[in-house]
Scaffold this motif. Structure first.
Motif, PDB file in Angstrom:
ATOM      1  N   GLY A 129       3.507  -6.687  -5.458  1.00  0.00           N
ATOM      2  CA  GLY A 129       3.637  -7.253  -4.102  1.00  0.00           C
ATOM      3  C   GLY A 129       2.400  -8.520  -3.886  1.00  0.00           C
ATOM      4  N   ASP A 130       2.010  -8.771  -2.634  1.00  0.00           N
ATOM      5  CA  ASP A 130       0.829  -9.713  -2.373  1.00  0.00           C
ATOM      6  C   ASP A 130      -0.305  -9.178  -2.114  1.00  0.00           C
ATOM      7  OD1 ASP A 130       2.879 -12.003  -3.066  1.00  0.00           O
ATOM      8  OD2 ASP A 130       3.039 -12.472  -1.011  1.00  0.00           O
ATOM      9  N   ALA A 131      -1.439  -9.782  -2.637  1.00  0.00           N
ATOM     10  CA  ALA A 131      -2.827  -9.648  -1.873  1.00  0.00           C
ATOM     11  C   ALA A 131      -2.836 -10.743  -0.767  1.00  0.00           C
ATOM     12  CB  ALA A 131      -3.779 -10.001  -3.127  1.00  0.00           C
ATOM     13  N   TRP A 132      -2.088 -10.157   0.268  1.00  0.00           N
ATOM     14  CA  TRP A 132      -2.026 -11.125   1.480  1.00  0.00           C
ATOM     15  C   TRP A 132      -3.365 -10.865   2.303  1.00  0.00           C
ATOM     16  CZ3 TRP A 132      -1.253  -9.342   6.376  1.00  0.00           C
ATOM     17  CH2 TRP A 132      -0.646  -7.745   6.436  1.00  0.00           C
ATOM     18  N   VAL A 133      -3.535 -11.636   3.018  1.00  0.00           N
ATOM     19  CA  VAL A 133      -4.555 -11.738   4.172  1.00  0.00           C
ATOM     20  C   VAL A 133      -4.320 -11.641   5.306  1.00  0.00           C
ATOM     21  CG1 VAL A 133      -6.754 -13.155   4.850  1.00  0.00           C
ATOM     22  CG2 VAL A 133      -5.933 -13.147   2.250  1.00  0.00           C
ATOM     23  N   GLU A 134      -5.139 -10.408   5.922  1.00  0.00           N
ATOM     24  CA  GLU A 134      -4.867 -10.202   7.455  1.00  0.00           C
ATOM     25  C   GLU A 134      -5.549 -11.234   8.285  1.00  0.00           C
ATOM     26  OE1 GLU A 134      -5.796  -6.337   8.123  1.00  0.00           O
ATOM     27  OE2 GLU A 134      -3.925  -5.585   7.689  1.00  0.00           O
ATOM     28  N   GLU A 156     -10.716  -9.694   1.634  1.00  0.00           N
ATOM     29  CA  GLU A 156      -9.688  -9.015   1.755  1.00  0.00           C
ATOM     30  C   GLU A 156      -9.038  -8.831   0.242  1.00  0.00           C
ATOM     31  OE1 GLU A 156      -6.897  -9.397   5.038  1.00  0.00           O
ATOM     32  OE2 GLU A 156      -8.321 -10.565   6.077  1.00  0.00           O
ATOM     33  N   ALA A 198     -10.592  -6.797  -2.192  1.00  0.00           N
ATOM     34  CA  ALA A 198     -10.536  -5.414  -1.921  1.00  0.00           C
ATOM     35  C   ALA A 198      -9.189  -4.834  -2.526  1.00  0.00           C
ATOM     36  CB  ALA A 198     -10.544  -5.338  -0.436  1.00  0.00           C
ATOM     37  N   PHE A 199      -8.076  -5.881  -2.365  1.00  0.00           N
ATOM     38  CA  PHE A 199      -6.757  -5.421  -3.292  1.00  0.00           C
ATOM     39  C   PHE A 199      -7.080  -5.307  -4.639  1.00  0.00           C
ATOM     40  CE2 PHE A 199      -3.051  -6.474  -5.335  1.00  0.00           C
ATOM     41  CZ  PHE A 199      -2.006  -5.958  -4.240  1.00  0.00           C
ATOM     42  N   ALA A 232      -8.871  -2.209  -5.722  1.00  0.00           N
ATOM     43  CA  ALA A 232      -7.499  -1.079  -5.904  1.00  0.00           C
ATOM     44  C   ALA A 232      -7.160  -1.187  -7.224  1.00  0.00           C
ATOM     45  CB  ALA A 232      -6.834  -1.354  -4.865  1.00  0.00           C
ATOM     46  N   LEU A 236      -3.508 -12.796  13.847  1.00  0.00           N
ATOM     47  CA  LEU A 236      -4.138 -12.808  12.484  1.00  0.00           C
ATOM     48  C   LEU A 236      -5.677 -12.867  12.621  1.00  0.00           C
ATOM     49  CD1 LEU A 236      -1.645 -15.413  10.804  1.00  0.00           C
ATOM     50  CD2 LEU A 236      -1.671 -12.962  10.498  1.00  0.00           C
ATOM     51  N   TYR A 285      -1.518   0.502  -2.086  1.00  0.00           N
ATOM     52  CA  TYR A 285      -2.443  -0.211  -1.308  1.00  0.00           C
ATOM     53  C   TYR A 285      -1.824  -0.401   0.194  1.00  0.00           C
ATOM     54  CZ  TYR A 285      -6.225  -3.497  -0.191  1.00  0.00           C
ATOM     55  OH  TYR A 285      -7.102  -4.257   0.209  1.00  0.00           O
ATOM     56  N   ARG A 286      -2.820  -0.191   1.093  1.00  0.00           N
ATOM     57  CA  ARG A 286      -2.447  -0.607   2.521  1.00  0.00           C
ATOM     58  C   ARG A 286      -1.090   0.297   3.079  1.00  0.00           C
ATOM     59  NH1 ARG A 286      -4.704  -6.517   3.547  1.00  0.00           N
ATOM     60  NH2 ARG A 286      -3.117  -6.983   2.456  1.00  0.00           N
ATOM     61  N   GLU A 323       5.480  -2.617   1.618  1.00  0.00           N
ATOM     62  CA  GLU A 323       5.780  -4.105   1.338  1.00  0.00           C
ATOM     63  C   GLU A 323       6.647  -4.441   2.517  1.00  0.00           C
ATOM     64  OE1 GLU A 323       4.854  -6.627  -0.503  1.00  0.00           O
ATOM     65  OE2 GLU A 323       6.446  -8.009   0.179  1.00  0.00           O
ATOM     66  N   ARG A 361       2.109  -9.152   9.412  1.00  0.00           N
ATOM     67  CA  ARG A 361       1.781  -9.988   8.250  1.00  0.00           C
ATOM     68  C   ARG A 361       2.288 -11.256   8.347  1.00  0.00           C
ATOM     69  NH1 ARG A 361       3.873  -7.125   2.481  1.00  0.00           N
ATOM     70  NH2 ARG A 361       3.065  -9.240   2.018  1.00  0.00           N
ATOM     71  N   THR A 378       4.276 -14.646   3.251  1.00  0.00           N
ATOM     72  CA  THR A 378       3.805 -13.488   2.239  1.00  0.00           C
ATOM     73  C   THR A 378       5.260 -12.675   2.000  1.00  0.00           C
ATOM     74  OG1 THR A 378       3.167 -12.025   3.898  1.00  0.00           O
ATOM     75  CG2 THR A 378       1.538 -13.571   3.158  1.00  0.00           C
ATOM     76  N   ILE A 419       7.815 -10.347  -0.492  1.00  0.00           N
ATOM     77  CA  ILE A 419       9.072 -10.368  -1.382  1.00  0.00           C
ATOM     78  C   ILE A 419      10.047 -10.494  -0.236  1.00  0.00           C
ATOM     79  CG2 ILE A 419      10.638  -9.095  -2.909  1.00  0.00           C
ATOM     80  CD1 ILE A 419       7.911  -7.761  -3.944  1.00  0.00           C
TER      81      ILE A 419
END
Ligand SMILES: [Mn+2]
Ligand SMILES: [Mn+2]
Ligand SMILES: [Mn+2]
Ligand SMILES: [Mn+2]
Ligand SMILES: [Mn+2]
Ligand SMILES: [Mn+2]
Ligand SMILES: [Mn+2]
Ligand SMILES: [Mn+2]
Ligand SMILES: [Mn+2]
Ligand SMILES: [Mn+2]
Ligand SMILES: [Mn+2]
Ligand SMILES: [Mn+2]
Lengths: 322, 322, 322, 322, 322, 322
Positions: free
Chosen positions: B89-94, B105, B108-109, B112, C159, D3-4, D7, D14, D18, D20
């Motif tokens: 998946g994505d190392a997306w940013v909050e 952020e 941190a991903f 892990a 966000l 993680y977190r 998805e 989110r 971002t 899938i």
């Protein structure tokens, strides 16, 4: 009052996507006093024989040219350190429906540029506009030329006209503006309707490097030939983007599959940096056929490469470095 | 119940245009246990200095990656036979409005990922994201890097920020994450506003192959240099698609005319197959500027090439073949 | 010397495809003395929550605005006969990576505009930029607003930020810049994640015309409501192009299917011609998502419609006609 | 480890660009147990008679559907509060070169869906796929239908086949799956080769609202007729995007100039919210002909509108609200 | 009466953008008597395994082929001086929903062409159509082939069919139409799902030049191999545009990054000019994926190159020069 | 011999994507004997004042017109049952660089059409071409006109020429070809440089329906006015696609935001079916600005609508039904 600093300031200080697009973010100059090099648009495509659209070239080249920075990383030339350079606006045409008159209008603009002692580096427009530019800047003696193109552009009358984008260099020789012995044409290709279509090039003594020969001799061979042919005299660089393979320049009116690359073009132009460059142009960028905008970016980049060698030559002529 | 077989199954068994697009049709994994290599998107473009859009890169790379099959026909590497590979998946940013926090952020991903013992192969996002990736995977010792790009990305503060897509590798050296002596940068070009803009690269000891040198030494010369520079230690491969000529990758934020080709890139990456690859990324794919979709296909293909050499290295490290 | 006449002269005398594109071919003014209305670009999209690209809006709106002529054929308003109008360039941001600071920079620009006694008519940029504009021009009293949009833009933090393109009008009310009782929002629609997302609009007293009501009451009904709500006080017109159906404005960041038409928008704006218009903007034009260029043409046309009513109001306030 | 959070979590948390892409960001479900509504792609265009490409529809509709949020702002329906909804993946075809077999494969998928007690809301694919869907969900009794289209799709054999995208509803009636007396077709238009081409519709008792009648009676008139015709029994909603004017849906295989608008479509679908909706589909989205991506966004939006009324109906049938 | 002169006259006399587009502006011929070479479209893409659209290839290739002139500037071949050449229209399919029957229809067309003693030069359509062409023109003895492609197209059953665009040359060998010992395949690349996918090529004795070898041996090496392999017997030239790098031909169904260039292709084809060419084709041009139109222009140019060598060969066979 | 049946046969029997595109798949006729209506292309854009490209209109309209079928579903008119209709090819220009001469060439073509007793229905080209058409078909008496456009096209000299696409109808009145009292102009809008620009229309007695009035009176009001104005005499229908809103026709040279819809246009044209239609045209389709192709499809559809009413009128005049 003015907020902060002038609009057309050093591009280092502001993001590329901002501002009113002049060529390379140079200042727009209505007062031409003291300028060395003028960047000029020629939004005219009345000389095309197939797909029109090059009239929109100057705008999009200006737009994309914001991506170009100050110094040539390869040659270390900083044209702005060597010369005073401005965007002179467009050599636009008041009566575009009449081809010969349009050329006269363009020539009048360039005569004023010439009278101001300014070296022109232009963005077309179709290739027919190089003829009126020559009428201004080569009026007193024929010049040499390094010409990048898929076509020799030394054809004869077509569709009822002596003047069109396939004939400027025949006319220029006939008018005593261009020295064919000091002219080299690089990248020529494409099917022809008449094997003799480019015979004027051969018979007048131009050096023609067809793309097949270019594939053999490569960038270095072409550079050697160009330098040999044009020699020490004044040289104009005319760059028709259809000399490039259409993948680099799809936005053009008469594309011919199978050309050279942008990197090859850059390397060739840079190798002319010690010649007596007196002007140049990039022509045939037709934005309506350019969905990704890359043709205009290529046009801006090539215009910058020509600007660099023109600035170096001008500085040498004026003893100011380079 | 489940109909037939799982969604993210072997791509051999179903047409390419079907299904929910994960990277290379690998399974999407929420449970990371036992994985060797993770394919990761980083949909963040808060570090761009010109055209945004790379935030949309991971989706389109995933979409086009359905065209990629299992085995590298040239090297015979089948990464899926060597390693357990999944789309993480994505190392997306909050909180994307804040650049430094966004990088935290992302880091941190990847921490892990690193903690899970997974080798990351990523798709950006802009090039600023490689810095937080390094903060995770190079935290305990500096790594070497083979870096394909038009830009050295070792610039200094710009537009008020230390962190942007033109500076990650200066910051990485400063933070002790990247060993400049084991770093090679290939394809550098483009006009500059300051001749010293990439001086950090030179002064820190990176090997810089400008595109003009690449034109001289070719793929083989570049490979030899890359292998010499990075040597036996851990190596990261960072591929900015603007290293390619813009015809191969028009969909990017700061294109520079005159780059290398995709085939040249593929040959160079494959030649790194016996090095100790510990991760890699493809960055700067900006789909809004990519009308034909080819940039994303190129991104997916290069990601696959990196995956192959990363899988071979991982398998060697684990004694499982390759 | 100057060749012929100034670049940014009367658009009647030269073809539309020529010249350096300022807004509506007005002169670019570094000296703001004596100006009545300033046309301003705000190339900033750091407040978007989905697709970026509106930073490129001002350039393309300038480019397309060459198609706009002098006089409004429907209302007979000639803004150039009523007011001295110039392109003031861009309220660009030196430190775009930091959202709050960027807003401060924009506000500083508009405070200078305000101090010069100039009415601003702007082209964004994302909708977050209307807040700093308000901070400059509404600093001394809250203003009314006619707001065209698919979204109320009165949301809360998102966000991780109080400031983004979905919240400017909540912030403007909170900061005492906008009078919600004199605010009308037209065209609101689209699915929501929280039924209360626009409750601030309702609770603060704004008049919200959802697109379904607009479909019922039509242009005339909406005009009547707008006039009733905003009354005689100072009024700002904020036009988010996503209020239009996406077929009219595909080039935007958060399109919502099912909006009003450009003709409906034009008719509504023109009907505000006798109100006390003190400024306006067109925002959210994102050229990378606009393959035909129509969104930018729509943006330029709407900007012109707002210019016409702003000029009429300004002329009335100054007793100079209209 | 994970993680977190998962998805396919709540889209509120989110950014839209971002992840899938599943339909509406619902979870992808391989285990169908306990689901109420399934969102399904049918990537098949083997039934088209002109331009292919609808096989790519599900992917792009999924991609664009990230823009759709939770609650219908007009009807206040929150389908996710009413029903358990998931993306079931694609009803893809193993042997796509054979049309009848392909239909059998699709029918088998939907029979499994039907057996699981799941209401299908689908994205095509060409319109021929509605026939195999009917074979699954209408096997035990004929259903009624509200059909939006430029074509009645009740043609006969064409190009050597009984089965193609211009004939599904003739076949459905013949097979006892569709009750023509409870069928209404809205938006029909376009030149014809045979005045009797849609005579099956008329002779079987379907109500046909040609676009000219729609222009007369408007949304309200069409709603009234639709409600009158389909009555209280089970109703399927089939939405061919070519019913819309091509400006709303250029990405389709057989566009017909002069259709209804997206807002009109939305208003009509919402007005069916108290009927016994048992499924629906959006078909004929052909991304290769959709340069701006708007057709896929329209497809996603219409799919969401159908989802809302299907959820409301399902909840009523199960006594769980709505 | 007829105004002026026939529509499909000498392209020298009229502008390129005019007229009804036949291939190369040759006359459209319903009477095939006396013709030497027929230019034929095969608008069929029922054999594709991924993206469809090649059915639209013949139209766009005809459209772009207006740019092609009479004489090959490099080889001096004037095919129209050597042979009587016409556009025979399309080998279109009456029952396109059935793949095997479609191939039979195509074969029937070519059998008529063959019976008329006409050499076919064709534009696809997907690559599956070469098999029915072979069934007509190679019925009495196997032919040799120079095959440009990213794929060997000697795969086995896929998606339930023996016949698709990845298998025509396995079938052609099995049916005794193609002599594998006199077959060369140039440009092969791309990831594979099975290392043995092209084993039929190797085991049957075809010469396969993968792109990596091509990068090593270059145009001259490939030409030498091609001439050695095919020798003196009858040779067919089959050109799949996906053999080119996708930048030259983005408009295709199964692009593979990293191919050869158009100039390289032209040089290779021209070098076959003294072989016994008995026909050829250009396939897999898919206009829906070709936003700039360049793929169709490339297709037309390659078709012309094949026409030139086919005309030379035909003239030699008939003792009429060349 | 001929294979199967003629190329330009009944469109019912073959798929739309096949064949050489003539207008509406009518036969191409070099022999004009016995024809009633001629479909003619005028690939000339030498009269444009802004963006060129309409020279490419006829080809793309022909291409898209394959989608149009035989019978008008709304009016039941089958033009092919009423009249003998053929594609006459293009009224192309041998000397396009000279505007007045070009018009003479076009007029000569239409005089031949007129002499053959053929009713012309044409596809431009820019709107200047309607003047030479009138010189041929209205030479013996002035005609009435229903004119759809954003512009009155009754301007005076511009850019140095009496003849351009903004002036044909002033010239036509001056030359006694057009009866202004029997002329109606529908859809006029857009900003103007001179309030009197269209004063010729008003002063000569034309009925001008500005788009704002159209918004008030609707289709029915416009139809009533059109019928009242043109009355019983001979009527020409001239349809400039820029009369439509640009979303329906982005591919045009001088778009004006805020026009009518295609359905509204269709309804208006159909309502003229009992008038004495003597010809018509669709002009200003400029494919280079039409990324989706929809403008050309709209052009083809409108051309067909005009063909239907022209055929009905012709049949009535000849006592053959309708
Ligand atoms: Mn040229
Ligand atoms: Mn050229
Ligand atoms: Mn980089
Ligand atoms: Mn870079
Ligand atoms: Mn909005
Ligand atoms: Mn907004
Ligand atoms: Mn349908
Ligand atoms: Mn339909
Ligand atoms: Mn292939
Ligand atoms: Mn192939
Ligand atoms: Mn007009
Ligand atoms: Mn007009």
């Amino acid at each position: 009052m003015t907020y902060r600093y002038p609009e057309f300031a050093d591009p280092k200080v502001r993001p590329r996507y901002t501002g009113i697009p002049t060529f390379m973010r140079t200042p727009y100059a209505e007062d031409w006093t003291g300028l060395d090099i003028g960047l000029i648009g020629v939004p005219f495509d009345g000389g095309v024989t197939n797909r029109p659209g090059a009239r929109h070239g100057p705008r999009e080249i200006r737009n994309q040219s914001s991506l170009i920075r100050r110094i040539n990383h390869a040659t270390k030339i900083d044209p702005y350190a060597l010369c005073r350079i401005a965007d002179l606006g467009d050599a636009w045409v008041e009566q575009p429906f009449e081809l010969k008159g349009a050329h006269d209008e363009i020539a009048a603009f360039y005569k004023a540029v010439q009278a101001a002692g300014i070296v022109p580096v232009s963005a077309g427009g179709d290739h027919s506009v190089t003829l009126p530019i020559f009428r201004a800047i080569a009026a007193d003696r024929p010049v040499g030329m390094v010409h990048f193109d898929a076509h020799c552009d030394t054809g004869d009358d077509y569709l009822g006209s002596k003047f069109h984008h396939g004939a400027p260099f025949r006319r220029a020789v006939e008018e005593g503006l261009l020295d064919p012995k000091r002219t080299i044409q690089i990248g020529i290709r494409g099917s022809v309707n008449d094997l003799g279509i480019w015979s004027f090039s051969h018979e007048s003594g131009m050096r023609v490097i067809y793309i097949e020969e270019f594939h053999e001799i490569g960038v270095k061979g072409a550079i050697a030939e160009a330098r040999r042919v044009v020699g020490d005299g004044p040289v104009y660089v005319s760059f028709d983007v259809d000399g490039l393979d259409p993948v680099y320049a799809p936005g053009t009116g008469t594309p011919e599959v199978g050309g050279f690359s942008t990197l090859e073009a850059q390397l060739m132009i840079r190798a002319l940096g010690d010649l007596d460059i007196i002007g140049g142009d990039v022509v045939e960028v037709a934005p309506p056929f350019d969905p990704s905008g890359n043709t205009a970016l290529v046009g801006a980049t090539i215009m910058y490469e020509i600007l660099c060698i023109a600035a170096a030559a001008h500085a040498r002529r004026n003893g100011s470095g380079g």
